[in-house]
Design a protein around this motif. Structure first.
Motif, mmCIF file in Angstrom:
data_model
loop_
_atom_site.group_PDB
_atom_site.id
_atom_site.type_symbol
_atom_site.label_atom_id
_atom_site.label_comp_id
_atom_site.label_asym_id
_atom_site.label_seq_id
_atom_site.Cartn_x
_atom_site.Cartn_y
_atom_site.Cartn_z
ATOM 1 N N LYS A 104 -22.171 -46.295 3.547
ATOM 2 C CA LYS A 104 -23.023 -46.312 4.739
ATOM 3 C C LYS A 104 -22.801 -47.584 5.547
ATOM 4 N N GLN A 105 -22.711 -48.717 4.880
ATOM 5 C CA GLN A 105 -22.500 -49.991 5.561
ATOM 6 C C GLN A 105 -21.142 -50.020 6.260
ATOM 7 N N GLU A 106 -20.141 -49.435 5.609
ATOM 8 C CA GLU A 106 -18.798 -49.378 6.200
ATOM 9 C C GLU A 106 -18.798 -48.539 7.469
ATOM 10 N N TRP A 107 -19.560 -47.432 7.456
ATOM 11 C CA TRP A 107 -19.613 -46.563 8.628
ATOM 12 C C TRP A 107 -20.068 -47.325 9.870
ATOM 13 N N PHE A 108 -21.129 -48.080 9.743
ATOM 14 C CA PHE A 108 -21.668 -48.770 10.908
ATOM 15 C C PHE A 108 -20.774 -49.928 11.358
ATOM 16 N N LYS A 109 -20.103 -50.564 10.435
ATOM 17 C CA LYS A 109 -19.159 -51.617 10.814
ATOM 18 C C LYS A 109 -17.995 -51.036 11.604
ATOM 19 N N LYS A 110 -17.464 -49.910 11.146
ATOM 20 C CA LYS A 110 -16.353 -49.259 11.836
ATOM 21 C C LYS A 110 -16.772 -48.767 13.212
ATOM 22 N N SER A 111 -17.961 -48.176 13.293
ATOM 23 C CA SER A 111 -18.413 -47.637 14.576
ATOM 24 C C SER A 111 -18.683 -48.754 15.579
ATOM 25 N N GLU A 112 -19.144 -49.899 15.085
ATOM 26 C CA GLU A 112 -19.382 -51.031 15.980
ATOM 27 C C GLU A 112 -18.055 -51.562 16.509
ATOM 28 N N ALA A 113 -17.045 -51.578 15.658
ATOM 29 C CA ALA A 113 -15.718 -52.022 16.085
ATOM 30 C C ALA A 113 -15.121 -51.078 17.137
ATOM 31 N N LYS A 114 -15.492 -49.809 17.053
ATOM 32 C CA LYS A 114 -15.017 -48.816 18.024
ATOM 33 C C LYS A 114 -15.809 -48.843 19.327
ATOM 34 N N GLY A 115 -16.894 -49.589 19.349
ATOM 35 C CA GLY A 115 -17.724 -49.633 20.542
ATOM 36 C C GLY A 115 -18.640 -48.443 20.685
ATOM 37 N N LEU A 116 -18.922 -47.750 19.565
ATOM 38 C CA LEU A 116 -19.760 -46.549 19.606
ATOM 39 C C LEU A 116 -21.217 -46.844 19.276
ATOM 40 N N TYR A 117 -21.422 -47.757 18.369
ATOM 41 C CA TYR A 117 -22.744 -48.004 17.801
ATOM 42 C C TYR A 117 -23.627 -48.808 18.755
ATOM 43 N N ASP A 118 -24.861 -48.383 18.896
ATOM 44 C CA ASP A 118 -25.845 -49.042 19.747
ATOM 45 C C ASP A 118 -26.832 -49.803 18.853
ATOM 46 N N PRO A 119 -26.679 -51.117 18.704
ATOM 47 C CA PRO A 119 -27.582 -51.880 17.823
ATOM 48 C C PRO A 119 -29.049 -51.721 18.202
ATOM 49 N N ALA A 120 -29.342 -51.506 19.485
ATOM 50 C CA ALA A 120 -30.733 -51.355 19.920
ATOM 51 C C ALA A 120 -31.385 -50.133 19.296
ATOM 52 N N SER A 121 -30.565 -49.164 18.907
ATOM 53 C CA SER A 121 -31.110 -47.925 18.347
ATOM 54 C C SER A 121 -31.632 -48.106 16.929
ATOM 55 N N ARG A 122 -31.335 -49.263 16.318
ATOM 56 C CA ARG A 122 -31.784 -49.502 14.948
ATOM 57 C C ARG A 122 -32.471 -50.867 14.812
ATOM 58 N N LYS A 123 -32.858 -51.434 15.935
ATOM 59 C CA LYS A 123 -33.482 -52.751 15.916
ATOM 60 C C LYS A 123 -34.771 -52.734 15.092
ATOM 61 N N ASP A 124 -34.886 -53.669 14.174
ATOM 62 C CA ASP A 124 -36.078 -53.836 13.329
ATOM 63 C C ASP A 124 -36.343 -52.637 12.418
ATOM 64 N N MET A 125 -35.343 -51.763 12.219
ATOM 65 C CA MET A 125 -35.540 -50.605 11.351
ATOM 66 C C MET A 125 -35.544 -51.037 9.894
ATOM 67 N N VAL A 126 -36.504 -50.522 9.149
ATOM 68 C CA VAL A 126 -36.650 -50.846 7.733
ATOM 69 C C VAL A 126 -36.309 -49.602 6.904
ATOM 70 N N LEU A 127 -35.553 -49.782 5.838
ATOM 71 C CA LEU A 127 -35.217 -48.658 4.968
ATOM 72 C C LEU A 127 -36.468 -48.115 4.297
ATOM 73 N N LYS A 128 -36.750 -46.837 4.545
ATOM 74 C CA LYS A 128 -37.864 -46.176 3.899
ATOM 75 C C LYS A 128 -37.414 -44.825 3.383
ATOM 76 N N THR A 129 -37.671 -44.566 2.111
ATOM 77 C CA THR A 129 -37.348 -43.279 1.517
ATOM 78 C C THR A 129 -38.493 -42.895 0.566
ATOM 79 N N SER A 130 -38.462 -41.673 0.096
ATOM 80 C CA SER A 130 -39.466 -41.238 -0.862
ATOM 81 C C SER A 130 -39.100 -41.612 -2.278
ATOM 82 N N TYR A 131 -37.870 -42.126 -2.473
ATOM 83 C CA TYR A 131 -37.397 -42.402 -3.816
ATOM 84 C C TYR A 131 -37.129 -43.896 -4.046
ATOM 85 N N ASN A 132 -37.230 -44.691 -2.999
ATOM 86 C CA ASN A 132 -36.851 -46.108 -3.117
ATOM 87 C C ASN A 132 -37.941 -46.928 -3.838
#
Length: 499
Positions: free
Chosen positions: A471-499
């Motif tokens: 998952k971490q690799e995906w976002f690094k690659k997409s940022e290098a491609k100029g696709l990823y919008d950091p604003a779309s995940r600003k201050d996002m906290v990982l939340k799951t039902s199993y964590n």
């Protein structure tokens, strides 16, 4: 002199507010004209923050969907679902939907999407990205629809990186609402009551939502790419015979389709996705000309500027500006009425889950005692049809609000079909000397997981490895491609039902 001075002062007092009002009106008109002008947004732009530079009000309200951030574990609330969905990804992890801001994040984090280690592994196909991102229409345009629907979900992990946003519903060159997924157009034409050529603007205020909030299945489609034979799992709407639960059931039965085979009851099962549009069109709101946006995206007035709120959510979060535009009474009275009606639906839904879960377990017992396919065929048909009706009635997040009478009717059918299956199973079990068999306890999430043979701890361990690596690799690659919008995940906290 004194009288003239007083008159002059009064004139000034009268004129100044009028001048200020005129200036304000001009400024508001200028702002409204600027909003109505088509800004220079590049075609295929998937980063919503880029659109937000020209539509700050819409963008700011859209970003408020991040406030809907709580994880609610539905499987813990109703463990019967684990038994009913045994063998299907939803038995692993199922939470109440959060805001659009989290749609992509939750898709990546859920146990349902598995723990791929590269772009060719994992349990699900690429189609599972379809409703989560404006990167999807971009990829379909770039690679072609058949190629997009070919391969594993992880194939596009570093390409689908922006959550549901402006580009899902708007044409960047005209700003008009547009359908970015052709499978909806095909579905409409197959159903026939609304041809794509006849779609109005008011229709579009619902149809852009129907691109994702509707029932679909993955149609296995063979195709050839430069001499290489490939198989695409194409998102398809089962509307050829109509949009009711029975219409779609008939379509699936005639097509011989099943989403999976239940490992306990051996039933060829159907899984409803979220038939919000189908239930909406049967209800009173649709019959009175309302659209999805009228209730879920109400107009907002700021000064002299009127715009659509993009804080997509429940109308009950904003009753004064949604429901009470048409309904009478106070917010408190209206909320109490809805809660009272919803409780009736929940009562029937709970009854159906209990009946159907027990039917699966009783069928499993019958098979273990040597029941034949001939004995079990009518039982399995009832389980299939009963669970399909139940799922159709509850999988649509707003089904009961959209069409309460239809929802209750379909739930009643689910209960009848489930009971029919259990009556037939009593006969089969009695024939095999087990008439007194009682289905085992599934009253907790842990007990239900044990009954279906789920190694939950292993699923979680594998998923956490994926989250910390690929998952971490995906976002690094997409940022290098100029696709990823950091604003779309600003201050996002990982939340799951199993964590």
């Amino acid at each position: 002199m004194k009288k003239s001075s007083v008159v002059f002062a009064l004139c000034v007092l009268a004129i100044v507010p009028m001048v200020l009002l005129t200036v304000s009106i001009r400024e508001n008109k200028a702002e409204q004209q600027a909003m109505n002008a088509v800004p220079p947004i590049k075609p295929g732009e998937t980063r919503s923050s880029e659109w937000g530079k020209y539509y700050p009000r819409q963008y700011d309200t859209y970003m408020q969907t991040k406030k809907s951030d709580e994880i609610t574990d539905v499987l813990k609330h109703d463990p019967a679902l684990i038994v009913m969905w045994a063998g299907y990804p939803f038995s692993k992890d199922y939470n109440k939907p959060r805001g659009h801001y989290y749609a992509l994040e939750d898709n990546i984090n859920t146990l349902r999407t598995g723990a791929p280690v590269d772009n060719k592994t994992g349990p699900l196909p690429t189609a599972c990205w379809t409703c989560k991102s404006p990167d999807v229409p971009r990829l379909i345009k770039r690679d072609g629809e058949m190629e997009f629907f070919t391969g594993k979900w992880a194939k596009y992990g570093d390409e689908v990186v922006n959550t549901i946003g402006c580009g899902d519903c708007h044409d960047s060159t005209t700003m008009k609402l547009t359908l970015t997924r052709d499978y909806l157009k095909r579905g409409l034409d197959a159903e026939g009551s609304l041809k794509t050529a006849d779609i109005t603007h008011q229709d579009m205020r619902s149809l852009v939502c129907a691109q994702c909030h509707a029932e679909y299945y993955f149609k296995k489609t063979e195709w050839e790419d430069k001499g290489e034979k490939k198989t695409a799992m194409v998102v398809t709407y089962p509307w050829n015979k109509g949009m009711s639960a029975e219409n779609m059931e008939e379509y699936y039965d005639s097509y011989g389709f099943s989403d999976w085979t239940h490992p306990l009851s051996k039933t060829p099962m159907l899984k409803a996705q979220h038939p919000d549009y189908e239930t909406f069109v049967t209800g009173v709101h649709s019959r009175n000309g309302l659209s999805c946006a009228d209730c879920h995206m109400p107009y907002v007035q700021e000064g002299g500027v009127k715009f659509t709120s993009h804080k997509v959510g429940s109308p009950l979060d904003n009753i004064a500006n949604t429901c009470l535009n048409c309904h009478q009474g106070t917010e408190k009275e209206f909320r109490a009425t809805v809660e009272r009606k919803l409780a009736r639906k929940e009562e029937l839904a709970k009854m159906a889950t209990d009946i159907l879960a027990k039917a699966h377990l009783e069928a499993a017992k019958a098979w273990s005692l040597g029941a034949t396919e001939e004995e079990m065929k009518p039982v399995l048909q009832d389980i299939r049809h009963g669970q399909w009706r139940w799922d159709y009635a509850v999988a649509g997040h707003g089904a009961f609000f959209h069409a309460p009478e239809e929802t209750l009717r379909v739930l009643a059918g689910a209960i009848n079909k489930g009971q029919d299956a259990r009556v037939k199973l009593r006969v089969v079990l009695a024939k095999h000397n087990a008439a007194d068999f009682v289905a085992p306890d599934f009253s907790t999430k842990e007990k239900a997981q044990a009954l279906v043979g789920m190694d939950f701890a292993k699923l979680v361990e594998e998923k956490k490895t994926f989250l910390n690596t690929l998952k971490q690799e995906w976002f690094k690659k997409s940022e290098a491609k100029g696709l990823y919008d950091p604003a779309s995940r600003k201050d996002m906290v990982l939340k799951t039902s199993y964590n």
